[in-house]
Write a protein that holds these residues in place. Structure first.
Motif, PDB file in Angstrom:
ATOM      1  N   ILE A   1      23.782  24.641  50.538  1.00 24.76           N
ATOM      2  CA  ILE A   1      24.241  24.710  49.153  1.00 24.76           C
ATOM      3  C   ILE A   1      25.695  24.284  49.121  1.00 24.76           C
ATOM      4  CG2 ILE A   1      24.766  26.216  47.198  1.00 24.76           C
ATOM      5  CD1 ILE A   1      22.340  27.899  47.970  1.00 24.76           C
ATOM      6  N   ARG A   2      25.997  23.338  48.255  1.00 22.12           N
ATOM      7  CA  ARG A   2      27.358  22.876  48.015  1.00 22.12           C
ATOM      8  C   ARG A   2      27.684  23.244  46.577  1.00 22.12           C
ATOM      9  NH1 ARG A   2      28.429  22.350  53.204  1.00 22.12           N
ATOM     10  NH2 ARG A   2      27.395  20.580  54.203  1.00 22.12           N
ATOM     11  N   LEU A   3      28.860  23.783  46.364  1.00 24.18           N
ATOM     12  CA  LEU A   3      29.247  24.222  45.029  1.00 24.18           C
ATOM     13  C   LEU A   3      29.981  23.112  44.300  1.00 24.18           C
ATOM     14  CD1 LEU A   3      30.277  27.823  46.023  1.00 24.18           C
ATOM     15  CD2 LEU A   3      28.150  27.073  44.938  1.00 24.18           C
ATOM     16  N   GLN A   4      29.484  22.761  43.133  1.00 22.58           N
ATOM     17  CA  GLN A   4      29.993  21.648  42.340  1.00 22.58           C
ATOM     18  C   GLN A   4      30.562  22.193  41.038  1.00 22.58           C
ATOM     19  OE1 GLN A   4      30.437  18.580  43.023  1.00 22.58           O
ATOM     20  NE2 GLN A   4      30.885  17.795  41.009  1.00 22.58           N
ATOM     21  N   SER A   5      31.801  22.635  41.086  1.00 21.97           N
ATOM     22  CA  SER A   5      32.450  23.153  39.884  1.00 21.97           C
ATOM     23  C   SER A   5      32.607  22.030  38.864  1.00 21.97           C
ATOM     24  CB  SER A   5      33.820  23.732  40.241  1.00 21.97           C
ATOM     25  OG  SER A   5      34.410  24.325  39.115  1.00 21.97           O
ATOM     26  N   GLN A   6      32.294  22.349  37.607  1.00 22.49           N
ATOM     27  CA  GLN A   6      32.380  21.352  36.539  1.00 22.49           C
ATOM     28  C   GLN A   6      33.171  21.937  35.377  1.00 22.49           C
ATOM     29  OE1 GLN A   6      28.207  19.083  37.482  1.00 22.49           O
ATOM     30  NE2 GLN A   6      28.193  20.568  35.877  1.00 22.49           N
ATOM     31  N   PRO A   7      34.182  21.209  34.889  1.00 23.87           N
ATOM     32  CA  PRO A   7      35.088  21.787  33.905  1.00 23.87           C
ATOM     33  C   PRO A   7      34.470  22.114  32.553  1.00 23.87           C
ATOM     34  CG  PRO A   7      35.601  19.475  34.279  1.00 23.87           C
ATOM     35  CD  PRO A   7      34.575  19.874  35.303  1.00 23.87           C
TER      36      PRO A   7
END
Length: 187
Positions: free
Chosen positions: A56-62
């Motif tokens: 799992i890679r965390l992809q923060s999105q604004p």
């Protein structure tokens, strides 16, 4: 209790140990990412941990306004005992209670009055984990930046995005069944 900054260990969000590597880039409040996240245990069971490694890679999105705070909470959980499973518990809690962490139309609603501390307390309540101390460790920023850099270096801009053996596969969707995922992964 969080580890001192000089010994901080963030448990990798990795399950399985097989040669086929499946990476899921997920934003914790995105409904499509949540749908994909809930399928990962089934994928691991169907494929077998000796055949697949799930990361799992965390992809923060604004546009998900509390995304950065929630990603930090997940990585803070990964510093606790049972780190990766604690992080998964936080992701499960956020996914099960999305409305408490998201804004109406990404810009309105009751969360306009929420603070980062409110969000941390909500996650603690839903996950049963104490995260505030781990959240406050400055060295955790290194893990957050790594997630961002890794995504950008691989051309990941939105979630969910999936990679198989280091290559993005745009044909894999959160709406697919686990069987359809396996057909693409093991093609």
């Amino acid at each position: 209790m969080a580890a001192p900054a000089d010994t901080l260990h963030v448990d990798p969000l990795v399950w399985g140990h097989g040669p086929k590597v499946f990476e899921a880039f997920l934003e914790p409040t995105c409904p499509f990412s949540v749908r994909a996240f809930t399928k990962l245990p089934e994928l691991l069971e169907a494929a077998g941990p000796e055949r697949i490694t799930i990361k799992i890679r965390l992809q923060s999105q604004p546009w998900h306004m509390f995304s950065g705070v929630i990603v930090r909470c997940i990585l803070a959980a990964a510093t606790l005992p049972d780190g990766r499973d604690a992080a998964r518990a936080v992701m499960s809690a956020v996914g099960a209670h999305r409305e408490e962490f998201e804004f109406t139309d990404h810009c309105a609603g009751p969360n306009m009055d929420a603070t980062p501390n409110d969000i941390i307390r909500r996650i603690e309540r839903h996950s049963g984990l104490k995260l505030a101390a781990a959240f406050a460790v400055p060295a955790l920023q290194k893990a957050i930046k790594w997630q961002c850099k890794y995504s950008r270096q691989n051309g990941i801009h939105v979630s969910p995005t999936f990679m198989v053996d280091g290559l993005i596969d745009p044909a894999i969707s959160s709406g697919d069944t686990v069987e359809e995922w396996m057909a693409r992964i093991f093609a």
